[in-house]
Design a protein around this motif. Structure first.
Motif, short mmCIF file in Angstrom:
data_model
loop_
_atom_site.label_atom_id
_atom_site.label_comp_id
_atom_site.label_asym_id
_atom_site.label_seq_id
_atom_site.Cartn_x
_atom_site.Cartn_y
_atom_site.Cartn_z
N ASP A 194 0.85 -1.18 0.00
CA ASP A 194 0.00 0.00 0.00
C ASP A 194 0.89 1.24 0.00
O ASP A 194 2.10 1.15 0.22
CB ASP A 194 -0.95 0.00 1.19
N VAL A 195 0.31 2.39 -0.28
CA VAL A 195 1.10 3.61 -0.45
C VAL A 195 0.56 4.70 0.47
O VAL A 195 -0.56 5.19 0.28
CB VAL A 195 1.09 4.11 -1.91
N ASP A 196 1.36 5.04 1.47
CA ASP A 196 1.03 6.13 2.37
C ASP A 196 2.07 7.24 2.35
O ASP A 196 1.73 8.41 2.50
CB ASP A 196 0.89 5.62 3.81
N THR A 197 3.34 6.88 2.18
CA THR A 197 4.44 7.83 2.29
C THR A 197 5.21 7.92 0.98
O THR A 197 5.06 7.06 0.10
CB THR A 197 5.41 7.38 3.39
N PRO A 198 6.06 8.94 0.83
CA PRO A 198 6.91 9.00 -0.37
C PRO A 198 7.76 7.75 -0.55
O PRO A 198 7.97 7.30 -1.68
CB PRO A 198 7.76 10.25 -0.11
N ALA A 199 8.25 7.16 0.55
CA ALA A 199 9.03 5.93 0.43
C ALA A 199 8.18 4.78 -0.11
O ALA A 199 8.65 3.98 -0.93
CB ALA A 199 9.62 5.55 1.79
N ASP A 200 6.92 4.70 0.33
CA ASP A 200 6.01 3.68 -0.20
C ASP A 200 5.79 3.88 -1.70
O ASP A 200 5.73 2.92 -2.47
CB ASP A 200 4.65 3.75 0.50
N LEU A 201 5.66 5.14 -2.09
CA LEU A 201 5.42 5.44 -3.50
C LEU A 201 6.61 5.01 -4.35
O LEU A 201 6.45 4.44 -5.43
CB LEU A 201 5.15 6.93 -3.68
N HIS A 202 7.80 5.27 -3.84
CA HIS A 202 9.01 4.83 -4.54
C HIS A 202 9.03 3.30 -4.68
O HIS A 202 9.34 2.77 -5.75
CB HIS A 202 10.25 5.31 -3.79
N ALA A 203 8.66 2.59 -3.60
CA ALA A 203 8.65 1.13 -3.65
C ALA A 203 7.63 0.63 -4.65
O ALA A 203 7.87 -0.35 -5.38
CB ALA A 203 8.37 0.57 -2.25
N ALA A 204 6.47 1.26 -4.72
CA ALA A 204 5.45 0.86 -5.69
C ALA A 204 5.94 1.09 -7.11
O ALA A 204 5.66 0.30 -8.02
CB ALA A 204 4.15 1.62 -5.44
N ARG A 205 6.67 2.17 -7.31
CA ARG A 205 7.24 2.43 -8.65
C ARG A 205 8.22 1.32 -9.03
O ARG A 205 8.27 0.89 -10.18
CB ARG A 205 7.99 3.77 -8.62
N GLU A 206 8.99 0.87 -8.06
CA GLU A 206 9.95 -0.20 -8.35
C GLU A 206 9.24 -1.50 -8.72
O GLU A 206 9.74 -2.26 -9.58
CB GLU A 206 10.86 -0.41 -7.14
N LEU A 207 8.11 -1.78 -8.11
CA LEU A 207 7.34 -2.97 -8.47
C LEU A 207 6.71 -2.84 -9.85
O LEU A 207 6.53 -3.83 -10.56
CB LEU A 207 6.23 -3.21 -7.44
N GLY A 208 6.39 -1.61 -10.24
CA GLY A 208 5.72 -1.36 -11.52
C GLY A 208 4.25 -1.11 -11.29
O GLY A 208 3.48 -2.05 -11.13
N PRO A 209 3.82 0.14 -11.22
CA PRO A 209 2.40 0.43 -10.96
C PRO A 209 1.53 0.14 -12.17
O PRO A 209 2.02 -0.05 -13.28
CB PRO A 209 2.42 1.93 -10.65
N GLY A 210 0.24 0.13 -11.94
CA GLY A 210 -0.72 -0.03 -13.03
C GLY A 210 -0.72 1.17 -13.95
O GLY A 210 -0.11 2.21 -13.65
N PRO A 211 -1.42 1.08 -15.06
CA PRO A 211 -1.32 2.12 -16.09
C PRO A 211 -1.83 3.49 -15.68
O PRO A 211 -1.27 4.51 -16.09
CB PRO A 211 -2.15 1.55 -17.25
N ARG A 212 -2.87 3.53 -14.86
CA ARG A 212 -3.40 4.84 -14.46
C ARG A 212 -2.45 5.55 -13.50
O ARG A 212 -2.22 6.75 -13.61
CB ARG A 212 -4.79 4.67 -13.86
#
Length: 236
Positions: A194-212
């Protein structure tokens, strides 16, 4: 808002109903404020929810997705994907919204297999979710801890089992204390992230987010993390 249609109850064999709560977009993702302004956070919160719901609906084990929200913009966008949308009638916080969504499902299917799923899982894959649901089916009540090992991103209740969400803060410990079984399926990082913080957002980017989510991130001026990339891997 979309109303659920009462149908003959076929129990868990008919597939899972997922309940996804979403607060008003203007209030969402406040912990991203160090990196993003309010309009950007609202755009990301909607994109997260759209990618989460789209991946859930693409999962073969899922019958339907019920979104609980009072945000008209989000409700319209998620209904367009095929979600059933109901208002947050209690307006009493996350767990009350989830309980309301569960009642909405079970009013139509009293013995539905239920699962709560966070709305901010932008790297969710249908195959990963199918593995989690398969593991959950072996227990009356089960949950999946988040990537940090503190919170919860998924909580299930088998047909006929009580649905008692305890989300928020250290919910992993609360769900354990409430008697839910902690799941440990292999290779499901997108269900945990899940994404709550800037660090979480970076981790989600590394996994590869969905298209939207990837499209919104590409449009934002964010120099704190590498450019986003949409996943090219097949679902699963």
């Amino acid at each position: 808002m979309t109303r659920m249609r009462t149908e003959p109850d076929a129990g868990g064999s008919a597939g899972w109903s997922l309940v996804v709560p979403l607060k008003p977009l203007a209030l969402a993702k406040s912990r991203l404020a160090p990196a993003l302004d309010g309009p950007a956070r609202a755009r990301l919160a909607l994109a997260f929810a759209q990618d989460t719901v789209a991946a859930a609906l693409a999962c073969s084990a899922v019958r339907d997705v019920v979104v609980v929200t009072d945000d008209a913009r989000a409700g319209g966008a998620l209904a367009a994907l095929g979600a059933r949308v109901t208002g947050d009638a209690p307006a009493a916080g996350l767990n009350a919204a989830l309980a309301h969504g569960a009642r909405t499902v079970r009013a139509a299917r009293p013995r539905a297999a239920l699962a709560a799923l966070n709305a901010d899982l932008p790297a969710l894959r249908p195959g990963e979710l199918a593995r989690v649901l398969a593991a959950a089916a072996a227990h009356p009540r089960a949950f999946l801890a988040d990537a940090a090992g503190i919170g919860t991103t998924f909580l299930s209740a088998a047909p006929g089992a009580p649905f008692t969400p305890c989300f928020g803060g250290p919910s992993r410990a609360r769900h354990t204390a409430a008697g839910a079984v902690e799941l440990a399926p292999d290779a499901v990082p997108g269900v945990r992230r899940d994404v709550d913080t800037p660090a979480d957002l970076h981790a989600a980017r590394e996994l590869g987010p969905g298209p939207r989510t990837a499209a919104v991130l590409a449009s934002l001026r964010d120099t704190t993390a590498p450019a986003p990339r949409a996943s090219s891997a097949p679902p699963g």
